[in-house]
Scaffold this motif. Structure first.
Motif, PDB file in Angstrom:
ATOM      1  N   ILE A  12       0.851  -1.205   0.000  1.00 48.97           N
ATOM      2  CA  ILE A  12       0.000   0.000   0.000  1.00 48.97           C
ATOM      3  C   ILE A  12       0.880   1.246   0.000  1.00 48.97           C
ATOM      4  CG2 ILE A  12      -1.882   1.227   1.148  1.00 48.97           C
ATOM      5  CD1 ILE A  12      -2.560  -1.361   2.631  1.00 48.97           C
ATOM      6  N   GLY A  15       4.476   5.243  -3.843  1.00 50.32           N
ATOM      7  CA  GLY A  15       5.130   6.535  -4.055  1.00 50.32           C
ATOM      8  C   GLY A  15       6.629   6.423  -4.263  1.00 50.32           C
ATOM      9  N   PHE A  16       7.331   7.430  -3.774  1.00 49.23           N
ATOM     10  CA  PHE A  16       8.762   7.607  -3.984  1.00 49.23           C
ATOM     11  C   PHE A  16       9.584   6.398  -3.492  1.00 49.23           C
ATOM     12  CE2 PHE A  16      12.617   9.246  -1.724  1.00 49.23           C
ATOM     13  CZ  PHE A  16      13.382   9.528  -2.832  1.00 49.23           C
ATOM     14  N   ALA A  18       8.606   3.566  -2.176  1.00 51.81           N
ATOM     15  CA  ALA A  18       8.004   2.250  -2.427  1.00 51.81           C
ATOM     16  C   ALA A  18       8.594   1.582  -3.665  1.00 51.81           C
ATOM     17  CB  ALA A  18       6.493   2.397  -2.595  1.00 51.81           C
ATOM     18  N   CYS A  39      -1.640  -0.963  -4.014  1.00 58.71           N
ATOM     19  CA  CYS A  39      -2.730  -0.018  -3.781  1.00 58.71           C
ATOM     20  C   CYS A  39      -2.168   1.379  -3.598  1.00 58.71           C
ATOM     21  CB  CYS A  39      -3.466  -0.474  -2.516  1.00 58.71           C
ATOM     22  SG  CYS A  39      -4.726   0.663  -1.963  1.00 58.71           S
ATOM     23  N   ASP A  40      -2.827   2.356  -4.174  1.00 54.77           N
ATOM     24  CA  ASP A  40      -2.496   3.756  -3.909  1.00 54.77           C
ATOM     25  C   ASP A  40      -3.764   4.573  -4.110  1.00 54.77           C
ATOM     26  OD1 ASP A  40       0.491   5.444  -3.948  1.00 54.77           O
ATOM     27  OD2 ASP A  40      -1.385   6.574  -4.194  1.00 54.77           O
ATOM     28  N   HIS A  82      -0.324   5.310   8.736  1.00 51.12           N
ATOM     29  CA  HIS A  82       0.083   3.972   9.194  1.00 51.12           C
ATOM     30  C   HIS A  82      -0.896   3.328  10.175  1.00 51.12           C
ATOM     31  CE1 HIS A  82       4.624   4.748   8.104  1.00 51.12           C
ATOM     32  NE2 HIS A  82       3.826   4.704   7.057  1.00 51.12           N
ATOM     33  N   LEU A  85      -4.081   2.054   8.415  1.00 47.71           N
ATOM     34  CA  LEU A  85      -3.817   0.941   7.484  1.00 47.71           C
ATOM     35  C   LEU A  85      -3.369  -0.317   8.232  1.00 47.71           C
ATOM     36  CD1 LEU A  85      -2.113   2.976   4.619  1.00 47.71           C
ATOM     37  CD2 LEU A  85      -4.364   1.874   4.540  1.00 47.71           C
ATOM     38  N   PHE A 129      18.118   0.670   7.918  1.00 46.84           N
ATOM     39  CA  PHE A 129      19.554   0.996   8.014  1.00 46.84           C
ATOM     40  C   PHE A 129      20.359  -0.159   8.609  1.00 46.84           C
ATOM     41  CE2 PHE A 129      20.413   5.822   7.672  1.00 46.84           C
ATOM     42  CZ  PHE A 129      19.544   5.941   6.600  1.00 46.84           C
ATOM     43  N   TYR A 169       7.179  17.009   1.259  1.00 49.94           N
ATOM     44  CA  TYR A 169       6.389  17.071   2.499  1.00 49.94           C
ATOM     45  C   TYR A 169       7.266  17.253   3.733  1.00 49.94           C
ATOM     46  CZ  TYR A 169       7.725  12.101   2.669  1.00 49.94           C
ATOM     47  OH  TYR A 169       8.443  10.922   2.692  1.00 49.94           O
ATOM     48  N   SER A 293      21.179   2.127   0.641  1.00 56.58           N
ATOM     49  CA  SER A 293      19.838   2.155   1.224  1.00 56.58           C
ATOM     50  C   SER A 293      18.891   1.249   0.444  1.00 56.58           C
ATOM     51  CB  SER A 293      19.349   3.608   1.216  1.00 56.58           C
ATOM     52  OG  SER A 293      17.970   3.700   1.383  1.00 56.58           O
TER      53      SER A 293
HETATM   54  N1  LIG Z   1      13.982   3.813   4.927  1.00 58.10           N
HETATM   55  C1  LIG Z   1      14.335   4.845   4.172  1.00 58.10           C
HETATM   56  O1  LIG Z   1      15.507   5.003   3.936  1.00 58.10           O
HETATM   57  C2  LIG Z   1      13.266   5.765   3.648  1.00 58.10           C
HETATM   58  C3  LIG Z   1      13.582   6.704   2.653  1.00 58.10           C
HETATM   59  C4  LIG Z   1      12.556   7.516   2.159  1.00 58.10           C
HETATM   60  C5  LIG Z   1      11.274   7.405   2.685  1.00 58.10           C
HETATM   61  N2  LIG Z   1      11.020   6.517   3.669  1.00 58.10           N
HETATM   62  C6  LIG Z   1       9.670   6.409   4.276  1.00 58.10           C
HETATM   63  O2  LIG Z   1       8.773   5.872   3.330  1.00 58.10           O
HETATM   64  C7  LIG Z   1       7.437   6.347   3.605  1.00 58.10           C
HETATM   65  C8  LIG Z   1       6.854   6.889   2.313  1.00 58.10           C
HETATM   66  O3  LIG Z   1       7.597   8.017   1.913  1.00 58.10           O
HETATM   67  P1  LIG Z   1       7.583   8.518   0.396  1.00 58.10           P
HETATM   68  O4  LIG Z   1       8.538   9.650   0.334  1.00 58.10           O
HETATM   69  O5  LIG Z   1       7.726   7.377  -0.490  1.00 58.10           O
HETATM   70  O6  LIG Z   1       6.076   9.106   0.303  1.00 58.10           O
HETATM   71  P2  LIG Z   1       5.219   9.408  -0.998  1.00 58.10           P
HETATM   72  O7  LIG Z   1       4.299  10.503  -0.622  1.00 58.10           O
HETATM   73  O8  LIG Z   1       6.087   9.571  -2.207  1.00 58.10           O
HETATM   74  O9  LIG Z   1       4.387   8.059  -1.216  1.00 58.10           O
HETATM   75  C9  LIG Z   1       3.330   7.676  -0.389  1.00 58.10           C
HETATM   76  C10 LIG Z   1       2.190   7.157  -1.286  1.00 58.10           C
HETATM   77  O10 LIG Z   1       1.189   6.612  -0.431  1.00 58.10           O
HETATM   78  C11 LIG Z   1      -0.087   6.907  -1.002  1.00 58.10           C
HETATM   79  N3  LIG Z   1      -1.085   6.823   0.083  1.00 58.10           N
HETATM   80  C12 LIG Z   1      -1.229   7.630   1.157  1.00 58.10           C
HETATM   81  N4  LIG Z   1      -2.243   7.206   1.938  1.00 58.10           N
HETATM   82  C13 LIG Z   1      -2.739   6.101   1.350  1.00 58.10           C
HETATM   83  C14 LIG Z   1      -3.805   5.215   1.676  1.00 58.10           C
HETATM   84  N5  LIG Z   1      -4.551   5.371   2.759  1.00 58.10           N
HETATM   85  N6  LIG Z   1      -4.057   4.180   0.836  1.00 58.10           N
HETATM   86  C15 LIG Z   1      -3.311   3.987  -0.291  1.00 58.10           C
HETATM   87  N7  LIG Z   1      -2.289   4.811  -0.659  1.00 58.10           N
HETATM   88  C16 LIG Z   1      -2.006   5.853   0.163  1.00 58.10           C
HETATM   89  C17 LIG Z   1       0.089   8.296  -1.590  1.00 58.10           C
HETATM   90  O11 LIG Z   1      -0.880   8.564  -2.603  1.00 58.10           O
HETATM   91  C18 LIG Z   1       1.515   8.232  -2.129  1.00 58.10           C
HETATM   92  O12 LIG Z   1       1.557   7.832  -3.489  1.00 58.10           O
HETATM   93  C19 LIG Z   1       7.597   7.413   4.686  1.00 58.10           C
HETATM   94  O13 LIG Z   1       7.196   6.859   5.930  1.00 58.10           O
HETATM   95  C20 LIG Z   1       9.084   7.752   4.673  1.00 58.10           C
HETATM   96  O14 LIG Z   1       9.593   8.168   5.923  1.00 58.10           O
HETATM   97  C21 LIG Z   1      11.982   5.683   4.131  1.00 58.10           C
END
Ligand SMILES: NC(=O)c1ccc[n+]([C@@H]2O[C@H](COP(=O)([O-])OP(=O)(O)OC[C@H]3O[C@@H](n4cnc5c(N)ncnc54)[C@H](O)[C@@H]3O)[C@@H](O)[C@H]2O)c1
Length: 350
Positions: A12, A15-16, A18, A39-40, A82, A85, A129, A169, A293
């Motif tokens: 679910i 995005g970026f 994922a 899902c998105d 989170h 979901l 990490f 964000y 990463s």
């Molecule tokens: N571990 C790492 O190194 C690392 C690096 C970057 C981001 N992250 C984490 O990954 C998570 C996502 O960050 P991102 O930058 O990819 O965010 P993002 O905004 O690019 O992607 C999130 C996606 O979730 C979708 N979404 C939101 N609510 C939803 C729902 N209820 N049902 C279905 N889809 C839904 C949004 O439409 C969006 O496409 C964050 O918690 C961030 O901290 C981790």
């Protein structure tokens, strides 16, 4: 592998970040993971991921859980979603992996853990990490006894890389660097030196365009007696920039480990010195500077898959990750009060 032993994965949030999870699940197909649904809320993102990775697309998570037989769901949305979901997954008796940060507040993190406990479902946090090739190697050196008992460390994620470009964000977050990346480094400090007795923290806002703190310096006393300094900043101005490397020094009774730029690990053990490159190899879908990463996502997902199948808790289970999140909470409280703070503790109800 027989069909009955394979694990049906749902994801679910396409995005970026994922994208790395999607590639990792695709790589894990040979190990029995079938990505069956994505899902998105943004249907176009779900369709694109579904097309590329051969899954079915949904724009509503409840509809996905109802229509599909999912064993394990990977929640890769931002932290605000989170809790809801993860509750949906628990309600459908589906195991869940939740991206970091677990949730925006300590109370919500506890709620997620207690909900999974109540439903008897498996829960883990995607704290990647500590699963990186380099960090595993550092831990292996510590475990080998080469540096004796670790008693002092400095771990730092200091960069000026424009993280706001890929994740706009973040500039709006009132709790920024500690919750976004400091959390990873605090988790590493636990991984290398164990649990924390108390800590102090100073924060700074050095970037004009962000709402929260972009710099944090945390000093911790571990239960073992070791002292560590955990630094994180998005405001460093250095060439070359270390992004996204965690640089560290760990000193022990018999030697030390230094991880410097370019994934170089230098070890001193009882007066002898050796050096090793501990960077991750490039995979077909990883690229510099993110490759460490990205590869860590593959290792994390593999760990989750294997532990879930065995019915065992992940190293970064929901309960384990509360201990890392407790350090985040304590750091913000210490920064606000100027006092030394004990991390809050969660005590299971039964
Ligand atoms: N571990 C790492 O190194 C690392 C690096 C970057 C981001 N992250 C984490 O990954 C998570 C996502 O960050 P991102 O930058 O990819 O965010 P993002 O905004 O690019 O992607 C999130 C996606 O979730 C979708 N979404 C939101 N609510 C939803 C729902 N209820 N049902 C279905 N889809 C839904 C949004 O439409 C969006 O496409 C964050 O918690 C961030 O901290 C981790």
């Amino acid at each position: 592998m027989p069909e009955s032993k394979r694990t049906r994965i749902g994801l679910i949030g396409c995005g970026f970040y994922a994208q790395n999870h999607l590639h990792a699940w695709s790589d894990l197909k040979t190990e029995g993971a079938d990505l069956v649904a994505v899902c998105d809320l943004d249907g176009a993102k779900a369709e694109a991921a579904a097309k590329q990775f051969g899954a079915k697309a949904y724009s509503d998570a409840r509809a996905m859980f109802t229509a599909e037989q999912i064993d394990l769901v990977d929640i890769t949305t931002q932290m605000n979603s989170h809790k809801a979901l993860a509750a949906l997954a628990a309600e459908h008796k589906v195991g869940a992996i939740v991206q970091k940060p677990f949730a925006p507040t300590w109370a919500d993190c506890i709620d997620i853990v207690e909900t999974a406990k109540r439903h008897g479902t498996w829960l883990a946090v995607h704290e990647n990490f500590r699963f990186a090739t380099g960090m595993r190697r550092v831990r292996a050196v510590i475990d080998s006894g080469a540096i004796g008992q670790p008693n002092w460390a400095r771990l730092g994620f200091r960069t000026g890389y424009d993280v706001f470009k890929g994740q706009p964000y973040l500039a709006e977050e009132k709790r920024l660097v500690i919750l976004d990346v400091g959390i990873h480094v605090l988790d590493l400090a636990r991984y290398f030196l164990g649990e924390v007795k108390h800590l102090t923290c100073e924060t700074q806002k050095r970037l004009p365009h962000v709402k929260g703190e972009d710099t944090a310096t945390v000093m911790m006393r571990h239960n073992s007696g070791a002292v560590s300094i955990v630094e994180s900043t998005y405001a460093a101005r250095k060439i070359p920039d270390a992004f996204p490397e965690t640089l560290l020094e760990i000193e022990g009774t018999e030697g030390s480990i230094v991880v410097g730029r370019g994934d170089k690990m230098q070890v001193t053990t009882q007066g002898i010195f050796f050096e090793e490159n501990i960077g991750s190899p490039l995979l077909s879908w990883t690229s510099r500077p993110w490759h460490n990463s990205q590869e860590a996502v593959l290792h994390t997902n593999r760990h989750m898959l294997n532990r879930f199948r065995a019915g065992d808790a992940a190293d970064t289970s929901g309960e384990d990750n509360l201990k890392t999140y407790a350090l985040v909470e304590a750091a913000y409280e210490a920064a606000a009060s100027g006092q030394s703070v004990k991390p809050p503790q969660w005590i299971a109800k039964s």
